[in-house]
Design an enzyme around this catalytic site. Structure first.
Site, PDB file in Angstrom:
ATOM      1  N   HIS A 164       0.819  -1.211   0.000  1.00  0.00           N
ATOM      2  CA  HIS A 164       0.000   0.000   0.000  1.00  0.00           C
ATOM      3  C   HIS A 164       0.854   1.264   0.000  1.00  0.00           C
ATOM      4  CE1 HIS A 164      -3.454  -2.482   0.832  1.00  0.00           C
ATOM      5  NE2 HIS A 164      -2.902  -2.936   1.943  1.00  0.00           N
ATOM      6  N   HIS A 190       5.790   6.966   6.186  1.00  0.00           N
ATOM      7  CA  HIS A 190       5.418   6.396   4.885  1.00  0.00           C
ATOM      8  C   HIS A 190       4.911   7.525   3.980  1.00  0.00           C
ATOM      9  CE1 HIS A 190       1.622   6.452   7.156  1.00  0.00           C
ATOM     10  NE2 HIS A 190       1.112   6.814   5.997  1.00  0.00           N
ATOM     11  N   HIS A 237       2.370   8.895   0.455  1.00  0.00           N
ATOM     12  CA  HIS A 237       1.228   8.762  -0.461  1.00  0.00           C
ATOM     13  C   HIS A 237       1.582   9.570  -1.704  1.00  0.00           C
ATOM     14  CE1 HIS A 237      -1.346   7.144   2.807  1.00  0.00           C
ATOM     15  NE2 HIS A 237      -0.579   7.913   3.559  1.00  0.00           N
ATOM     16  N   GLU A 269      -2.777  13.437   0.208  1.00  0.00           N
ATOM     17  CA  GLU A 269      -4.079  13.091   0.786  1.00  0.00           C
ATOM     18  C   GLU A 269      -4.783  14.364   1.216  1.00  0.00           C
ATOM     19  OE1 GLU A 269      -3.398   9.572   3.506  1.00  0.00           O
ATOM     20  OE2 GLU A 269      -4.454   8.773   1.748  1.00  0.00           O
ATOM     21  N   HIS A 325       3.882  11.029   5.779  1.00  0.00           N
ATOM     22  CA  HIS A 325       3.241  10.888   7.090  1.00  0.00           C
ATOM     23  C   HIS A 325       4.224  10.289   8.079  1.00  0.00           C
ATOM     24  CE1 HIS A 325      -1.041  10.803   5.194  1.00  0.00           C
ATOM     25  NE2 HIS A 325      -0.590  12.027   5.396  1.00  0.00           N
ATOM     26  N   THR A 346      -5.953   7.154   7.442  1.00  0.00           N
ATOM     27  CA  THR A 346      -6.486   7.353   6.089  1.00  0.00           C
ATOM     28  C   THR A 346      -6.592   6.048   5.310  1.00  0.00           C
ATOM     29  OG1 THR A 346      -4.317   7.767   5.089  1.00  0.00           O
ATOM     30  CG2 THR A 346      -5.471   9.675   6.020  1.00  0.00           C
ATOM     31  N   THR A 347      -6.306   4.936   5.960  1.00  0.00           N
ATOM     32  CA  THR A 347      -6.491   3.609   5.356  1.00  0.00           C
ATOM     33  C   THR A 347      -7.338   2.761   6.297  1.00  0.00           C
ATOM     34  OG1 THR A 347      -4.613   2.564   6.450  1.00  0.00           O
ATOM     35  CG2 THR A 347      -4.145   3.746   4.400  1.00  0.00           C
TER      36      THR A 347
HETATM   37  C1  SG7 Z   1      -0.157   2.898   5.598  1.00  0.00           C
HETATM   38  O1  SG7 Z   1      -0.984   3.861   6.260  1.00  0.00           O
HETATM   39  C2  SG7 Z   1       0.740   2.135   6.570  1.00  0.00           C
HETATM   40  C3  SG7 Z   1       0.009   1.743   7.866  1.00  0.00           C
HETATM   41  C4  SG7 Z   1      -0.739   2.930   8.434  1.00  0.00           C
HETATM   42  C5  SG7 Z   1      -1.705   3.442   7.404  1.00  0.00           C
HETATM   43  O2  SG7 Z   1      -0.912   1.938   4.893  1.00  0.00           O
HETATM   44  O3  SG7 Z   1       1.872   2.926   6.861  1.00  0.00           O
HETATM   45  O4  SG7 Z   1       0.933   1.329   8.853  1.00  0.00           O
HETATM   46  C6  SG7 Z   1       0.976   0.015   9.206  1.00  0.00           C
HETATM   47  C7  SG7 Z   1       1.824  -0.282  10.381  1.00  0.00           C
HETATM   48  O5  SG7 Z   1       0.375  -0.831   8.585  1.00  0.00           O
HETATM   49  O6  SG7 Z   1      -1.460   2.536   9.609  1.00  0.00           O
HETATM   50  C8  SG7 Z   1      -1.693   2.257  11.971  1.00  0.00           C
HETATM   51  C9  SG7 Z   1      -0.950   2.818  10.835  1.00  0.00           C
HETATM   52  O7  SG7 Z   1       0.034   3.506  11.022  1.00  0.00           O
HETATM   53  C10 SG7 Z   1      -2.533   4.627   7.906  1.00  0.00           C
HETATM   54  O8  SG7 Z   1      -1.694   5.657   8.374  1.00  0.00           O
HETATM   55  S1  SG7 Z   1      -2.015   7.134   8.008  1.00  0.00           S
HETATM   56  O9  SG7 Z   1      -3.318   7.461   8.531  1.00  0.00           O
HETATM   57  O10 SG7 Z   1      -0.935   7.914   8.567  1.00  0.00           O
HETATM   58  N1  SG7 Z   1      -2.063   7.290   6.443  1.00  0.00           N
HETATM   59 ZN    ZN Z   2      -0.468   7.941   5.503  1.00  0.00          ZN
END
Ligand code: SG7
Ligand code: ZN
Length: 265
Positions: free
Chosen positions: A67, A92, A94, A106, A119, A201-202
């Site tokens: 993702h 991470h 986007h 986003e 983020h 956001t996911t």
């Molecule tokens: C990304 O965004 C990952 C997720 C993250 C999610 O898909 O980085 O991280 C993991 C550990 O799966 O979810 C709990 C979390 O950090 C949503 O993060 S966001 O709201 O900052 N975009």
């Molecule tokens: Zn994010």
């Protein structure tokens, strides 16, 4: 993998609430921040990162999770200047696609999207033991949102991540990265930001995030942005057809009863 959601198509964002009911709640993220509705709060202090320039001696893990591309961060990186002390967990990105030039971030400001968004995810370490526990709590997480814009010069800090993407082409691949100053990924000015209560956001879209979206973008070159847009697949090695990992942004959500505050007039 276990997760069964995508950004487009039959499992795309319009369908997230069917399997992940929180995605249909009233305090979701991201937002299109309408600056004429923002409320200035002069009591909001600058965000102060502690330890970001020197994130330990052990290596950090960079992962293609299908993702996004995600870098693990040590817990001794801490954020001050928020209602609690928050410890870093991961960062991470986007982004959009190189074909479709509009958008990628986003959050938006007055309808304007940026080509990408960073983020930095933190958990409330004053109250909770780790990210897994904290993500279920209304005051559990704090995420820093940094817009990325294209500049004429390369940003060397981002190469600490981008130089390794070719080793994690496919979903579920990971690579060890030498520690570097994570502070250099952030904009110079951390005093001017938007602040609101929202969600992941996911999926599962938990409403556990205190959002800080900086007004000043960070800058990367067009070639660096292209590297982010062209290096990764959302599919596992050997799976056909392979799918380029692009367009991994959620569309803006309704503000509903919330207010977005700003730290600047
Ligand atoms: C990304 O965004 C990952 C997720 C993250 C999610 O898909 O980085 O991280 C993991 C550990 O799966 O979810 C709990 C979390 O950090 C949503 O993060 S966001 O709201 O900052 N975009
Ligand atoms: Zn994010």
């Amino acid at each position: 993998g276990g997760s069964h959601w995508t950004y487009e198509g039959s499992y795309g964002q319009a369908h997230w609430p069917e399997k992940y009911p929180d995605c249909g709640r009233q305090a979701q993220s991201p937002l299109d921040i309408q600056t004429d509705l923002v409320r200035y709060d002069p009591s909001l202090p600058p965000v102060e990162p502690e330890g970001y320039r020197n994130p330990g001696s052990g290596s950090l893990t960079l992962t293609n999770n299908g993702h996004t591309v995600q870098l693990s961060l040590p817990e001794d990186l801490r954020l001050h200047g928020l209602p609690s002390i928050y410890s870093a967990a991961q960062l991470h990105f986007h982004w959009g696609s190189s074909k479709d030039r509009a958008g990628g971030s986003e959050h938006r400001v007055d309808g304007l999207a940026f080509p990408a968004e960073l983020h930095v995810v933190h958990f409330n370490s004053e109250k909770y033991a780790n990210l897994s526990v904290a993500k279920h709590q209304p005051d559990g997480l704090a995420v820093l949102g940094i817009f990325l814009e294209v500049d004429s010069v390369e940003n060397p800090a981002y190469n600490h991540i981008l130089d390794h993407l070719d080793r994690i082409t496919y979903a579920e691949q990971e690579v060890a990265v030498a520690p570097f100053s994570v502070r250099e990924l952030l904009p110079a000015h951390l005093g001017h930001y938007y602040r609101y209560n929202g969600s992941l956001t996911t999926p599962p879209c938990y409403q556990s995030v205190l959002w800080t979206v900086f007004r000043q973008p960070a800058r990367i070159s067009a070639a660096q942005l292209e590297k982010l847009q062209k290096s990764l697949y959302s599919t596992k090695d050997g799976k056909t057809p392979s799918e380029l990992l692009v367009g991994n942004f959620r569309v803006p959500q309704f503000l509903n009863q919330r207010v977005v505050f700003s730290s600047f007039p």
